[in-house]
Design a protein around this motif. Structure first.
Motif, PDB file in Angstrom:
ATOM      1  N   TRP A  17       0.822  -1.197   0.000  1.00 55.55           N
ATOM      2  CA  TRP A  17       0.000   0.000   0.000  1.00 55.55           C
ATOM      3  C   TRP A  17       0.864   1.258   0.000  1.00 55.55           C
ATOM      4  CZ3 TRP A  17      -4.665  -1.241  -1.298  1.00 55.55           C
ATOM      5  CH2 TRP A  17      -5.250  -2.431  -0.856  1.00 55.55           C
ATOM      6  N   PRO A  18       0.330   2.382  -0.390  1.00 55.32           N
ATOM      7  CA  PRO A  18       1.099   3.635  -0.364  1.00 55.32           C
ATOM      8  C   PRO A  18       1.723   3.879   1.011  1.00 55.32           C
ATOM      9  CG  PRO A  18      -0.941   3.979  -1.559  1.00 55.32           C
ATOM     10  CD  PRO A  18      -1.013   2.583  -0.994  1.00 55.32           C
ATOM     11  N   GLY A  19       2.942   4.394   0.997  1.00 54.17           N
ATOM     12  CA  GLY A  19       3.660   4.622   2.245  1.00 54.17           C
ATOM     13  C   GLY A  19       4.455   3.426   2.700  1.00 54.17           C
ATOM     14  N   GLY A  20       4.372   2.321   1.938  1.00 56.19           N
ATOM     15  CA  GLY A  20       5.163   1.144   2.267  1.00 56.19           C
ATOM     16  C   GLY A  20       4.503   0.165   3.215  1.00 56.19           C
ATOM     17  N   SER A  21       3.262   0.424   3.607  1.00 64.57           N
ATOM     18  CA  SER A  21       2.592  -0.469   4.542  1.00 64.57           C
ATOM     19  C   SER A  21       1.983  -1.670   3.821  1.00 64.57           C
ATOM     20  CB  SER A  21       1.486   0.278   5.287  1.00 64.57           C
ATOM     21  OG  SER A  21       0.765  -0.604   6.124  1.00 64.57           O
ATOM     22  N   LYS A  22       1.885  -2.772   4.538  1.00 59.24           N
ATOM     23  CA  LYS A  22       1.199  -3.956   4.028  1.00 59.24           C
ATOM     24  C   LYS A  22      -0.234  -4.071   4.556  1.00 59.24           C
ATOM     25  CE  LYS A  22       4.164  -6.178   1.381  1.00 59.24           C
ATOM     26  NZ  LYS A  22       3.841  -6.606  -0.017  1.00 59.24           N
ATOM     27  N   LEU A 277       0.546   1.481   9.615  1.00 62.32           N
ATOM     28  CA  LEU A 277      -0.699   1.269   8.879  1.00 62.32           C
ATOM     29  C   LEU A 277      -0.835   2.278   7.751  1.00 62.32           C
ATOM     30  CD1 LEU A 277      -3.110   1.107  11.971  1.00 62.32           C
ATOM     31  CD2 LEU A 277      -1.950  -0.835  10.879  1.00 62.32           C
ATOM     32  N   TRP A 278      -1.703   1.953   6.799  1.00 61.94           N
ATOM     33  CA  TRP A 278      -2.155   2.956   5.837  1.00 61.94           C
ATOM     34  C   TRP A 278      -3.629   3.206   6.128  1.00 61.94           C
ATOM     35  CZ3 TRP A 278      -4.415   2.454   0.418  1.00 61.94           C
ATOM     36  CH2 TRP A 278      -4.502   3.720  -0.185  1.00 61.94           C
ATOM     37  N   LEU A 279      -3.924   4.347   6.733  1.00 57.15           N
ATOM     38  CA  LEU A 279      -5.295   4.742   7.033  1.00 57.15           C
ATOM     39  C   LEU A 279      -5.824   5.467   5.817  1.00 57.15           C
ATOM     40  CD1 LEU A 279      -4.736   6.126  10.657  1.00 57.15           C
ATOM     41  CD2 LEU A 279      -5.301   3.785   9.950  1.00 57.15           C
ATOM     42  N   ALA A 280      -6.890   4.931   5.215  1.00 51.33           N
ATOM     43  CA  ALA A 280      -7.289   5.451   3.908  1.00 51.33           C
ATOM     44  C   ALA A 280      -8.789   5.384   3.696  1.00 51.33           C
ATOM     45  CB  ALA A 280      -6.585   4.672   2.796  1.00 51.33           C
ATOM     46  N   ARG A 281      -9.270   6.271   2.835  1.00 50.94           N
ATOM     47  CA  ARG A 281     -10.654   6.203   2.368  1.00 50.94           C
ATOM     48  C   ARG A 281     -10.772   5.041   1.384  1.00 50.94           C
ATOM     49  NH1 ARG A 281     -11.509  11.874  -0.333  1.00 50.94           N
ATOM     50  NH2 ARG A 281      -9.917  10.871  -1.617  1.00 50.94           N
ATOM     51  N   ARG A 282     -11.977   4.576   1.172  1.00 52.03           N
ATOM     52  CA  ARG A 282     -12.156   3.396   0.331  1.00 52.03           C
ATOM     53  C   ARG A 282     -11.840   3.685  -1.142  1.00 52.03           C
ATOM     54  NH1 ARG A 282     -14.108  -0.449   3.491  1.00 52.03           N
ATOM     55  NH2 ARG A 282     -15.030  -1.847   1.949  1.00 52.03           N
ATOM     56  N   ILE A 283     -12.123   4.878  -1.602  1.00 47.95           N
ATOM     57  CA  ILE A 283     -11.767   5.210  -2.981  1.00 47.95           C
ATOM     58  C   ILE A 283     -10.253   5.170  -3.162  1.00 47.95           C
ATOM     59  CG2 ILE A 283     -11.865   7.688  -2.486  1.00 47.95           C
ATOM     60  CD1 ILE A 283     -12.418   5.832  -5.874  1.00 47.95           C
ATOM     61  N   ILE A 285      -8.216   3.270  -1.467  1.00 46.44           N
ATOM     62  CA  ILE A 285      -7.855   1.844  -1.434  1.00 46.44           C
ATOM     63  C   ILE A 285      -8.134   1.211  -2.789  1.00 46.44           C
ATOM     64  CG2 ILE A 285      -8.506  -0.380  -0.435  1.00 46.44           C
ATOM     65  CD1 ILE A 285      -8.974   1.213   2.223  1.00 46.44           C
ATOM     66  N   ALA A 286      -9.299   1.501  -3.365  1.00 41.97           N
ATOM     67  CA  ALA A 286      -9.643   0.948  -4.675  1.00 41.97           C
ATOM     68  C   ALA A 286      -8.648   1.397  -5.733  1.00 41.97           C
ATOM     69  CB  ALA A 286     -11.060   1.372  -5.069  1.00 41.97           C
ATOM     70  N   GLU A 287      -8.318   2.681  -5.752  1.00 41.54           N
ATOM     71  CA  GLU A 287      -7.400   3.203  -6.767  1.00 41.54           C
ATOM     72  C   GLU A 287      -5.996   2.657  -6.587  1.00 41.54           C
ATOM     73  OE1 GLU A 287      -7.944   7.429  -6.486  1.00 41.54           O
ATOM     74  OE2 GLU A 287      -9.682   7.403  -7.852  1.00 41.54           O
ATOM     75  N   ALA A 288      -5.548   2.502  -5.327  1.00 38.84           N
ATOM     76  CA  ALA A 288      -4.220   1.946  -5.089  1.00 38.84           C
ATOM     77  C   ALA A 288      -4.152   0.494  -5.529  1.00 38.84           C
ATOM     78  CB  ALA A 288      -3.859   2.067  -3.610  1.00 38.84           C
ATOM     79  N   PHE A 289      -5.224  -0.259  -5.265  1.00 37.01           N
ATOM     80  CA  PHE A 289      -5.263  -1.652  -5.695  1.00 37.01           C
ATOM     81  C   PHE A 289      -5.253  -1.735  -7.224  1.00 37.01           C
ATOM     82  CE2 PHE A 289      -7.746  -5.306  -7.170  1.00 37.01           C
ATOM     83  CZ  PHE A 289      -7.024  -6.348  -6.617  1.00 37.01           C
ATOM     84  N   ASP A 290      -6.057  -0.904  -7.886  1.00 33.41           N
ATOM     85  CA  ASP A 290      -6.126  -0.941  -9.346  1.00 33.41           C
ATOM     86  C   ASP A 290      -4.782  -0.599  -9.973  1.00 33.41           C
ATOM     87  OD1 ASP A 290      -8.776  -1.596  -9.141  1.00 33.41           O
ATOM     88  OD2 ASP A 290      -9.535   0.413  -9.568  1.00 33.41           O
ATOM     89  N   LYS A 291      -4.056   0.329  -9.356  1.00 34.82           N
ATOM     90  CA  LYS A 291      -2.745   0.707  -9.877  1.00 34.82           C
ATOM     91  C   LYS A 291      -1.711  -0.397  -9.671  1.00 34.82           C
ATOM     92  CE  LYS A 291       0.774   4.331  -9.554  1.00 34.82           C
ATOM     93  NZ  LYS A 291       1.158   5.621  -8.893  1.00 34.82           N
ATOM     94  N   ALA A 292      -1.740  -1.024  -8.490  1.00 36.43           N
ATOM     95  CA  ALA A 292      -0.747  -2.057  -8.170  1.00 36.43           C
ATOM     96  C   ALA A 292      -1.060  -3.381  -8.848  1.00 36.43           C
ATOM     97  CB  ALA A 292      -0.676  -2.251  -6.658  1.00 36.43           C
ATOM     98  N   CYS A 293      -2.351  -3.647  -9.078  1.00 36.66           N
ATOM     99  CA  CYS A 293      -2.772  -4.936  -9.638  1.00 36.66           C
ATOM    100  C   CYS A 293      -3.691  -4.671 -10.843  1.00 36.66           C
ATOM    101  CB  CYS A 293      -3.495  -5.760  -8.603  1.00 36.66           C
ATOM    102  SG  CYS A 293      -2.566  -6.040  -7.081  1.00 36.66           S
ATOM    103  N   PRO A 294      -3.143  -4.190 -11.945  1.00 38.73           N
ATOM    104  CA  PRO A 294      -4.005  -3.894 -13.102  1.00 38.73           C
ATOM    105  C   PRO A 294      -4.709  -5.129 -13.614  1.00 38.73           C
ATOM    106  CG  PRO A 294      -1.665  -3.809 -13.701  1.00 38.73           C
ATOM    107  CD  PRO A 294      -1.728  -3.931 -12.219  1.00 38.73           C
ATOM    108  N   ALA A 295      -5.870  -4.915 -14.149  1.00 30.48           N
ATOM    109  CA  ALA A 295      -6.702  -6.038 -14.619  1.00 30.48           C
ATOM    110  C   ALA A 295      -5.949  -6.831 -15.693  1.00 30.48           C
ATOM    111  CB  ALA A 295      -8.002  -5.508 -15.194  1.00 30.48           C
TER     112      ALA A 295
END
Length: 295
Positions: A17-22, A277-283, A285-295
């Motif tokens: 996740w952004p900031g280096g957190s898992k 931790l990475w404290l984040a809004r859900r949007i 989280i969704a955008e970070a996941f989409d960037k790290a794990c493209p479809a």
């Protein structure tokens, strides 16, 4: 719908996740007050679940139950907004459209503090009970418009009470939504065939369990439960496994003085662990996941 009982199959994606957190943590504030069904609002029935199970006959007005809900926006929301501000924890607000319309000044406070507003349906009801896609689409558009009017932006995230209909995700994708949270089956986001990202939610680390007989009784019960979840997921994250923890709250539940310590102490615990931790809004989280794990 075809059930997937395997998911990642233990082969977790190479996700940091952004900031280096898992470990990402999503705090959700449910904004439902005024959108629960009430005969006094012209609905056919009144919501029965509250501080007690209503004994008012079905189809009769239930002003007491309506007042229990109204406490959330009249009193509880202000405590909760102050605490989120004090501990600098970002949140996603699951807002029903009718609640946003009727308690706009309250939702605006959360919006002005930088929290995300996601769509929680027009009413606090399961979308699984819509008989047609057209009826569901009408209410979805109505909710989206109401939220956009209050916050200045159309929501891109969704979660409904209970379960979605067979059409929900396609309707969301066609309207430009990024994610849905009607998933309770994983510790990480994943992709849906509709193109949406599923950012799973959870009903265990959730203050609704104060209203269930097998749930929390005192504020400390929820604090202990969430602390245990953080400990377990942090240990897994330390082994390199990416994880997401969801913590859900309601204005009318932990907004009450006797339960507010659960909200405050959990936020304080997140603040204490902030560097891990990475404290984040859900949007986010969704955008970070989409960037790290493209479809």
């Amino acid at each position: 719908m075809t059930r997937d009982l395997i998911g990642y199959g233990g082969a977790w994606p190479a996700l940091t996740w952004p900031g280096g957190s898992k470990l990402a943590v999503s705090v959700v504030v449910n904004f439902e007050e005024g959108a629960e069904q009430q005969v006094i609002d012209g609905d056919p029935v009144s919501e029965r679940m509250g501080e007690v199970i209503s004994v008012v006959p079905e189809g009769k007005p239930d002003p007491g139950q309506a007042q229990i809900f109204a406490y959330g926006t009249r009193a509880g929301a202000w405590r909760m907004a102050d605490a989120l501000r004090q501990y600098r924890v970002p949140a996603t607000v699951f807002a029903c459209g009718r609640a946003a319309e009727r308690a706009a000044p309250v939702l605006q406070v959360f919006c002005e503090d930088g929290h995300e507003t996601a769509c929680h349906g027009w009413l606090w009801r399961p979308h699984a009970d819509y008989d047609t896609a057209e009826a569901e689409a009408e209410d979805l558009d109505r909710a989206t418009a109401a939220i956009a009017k209050v916050t200045g932006a159309a929501p891109v995230g969704f979660f409904c009470r209970g379960a979605e209909s067979p059409w929900t995700r396609d309707l969301l994708a066609a309207r430009g939504f990024v994610y849905t949270s009607n998933g309770f089956d994983d510790d990480l986001p994943y992709r849906d065939p509709s193109g949406l990202t599923v950012v799973p939610y959870a009903l265990d680390a959730n203050d609704m369990k104060f209203f269930h007989p097998n749930g929390f009784v005192r504020a400390q019960d929820m604090v202990d439960y969430v602390t245990d979840a953080l400990d377990v997921l942090e240990a897994e994250a330390a082994r390199g496994l990416p994880r997401l923890l969801n913590i859900g709250f309601h204005l009318r539940i932990v907004g009450r003085p006797g339960r507010f310590k659960a909200f405050e102490q959990i936020l304080a615990e997140l603040d204490r662990r902030r560097d891990r931790l990475w404290l984040a809004r859900r949007i986010d989280i969704a955008e970070a996941f989409d960037k790290a794990c493209p479809a």
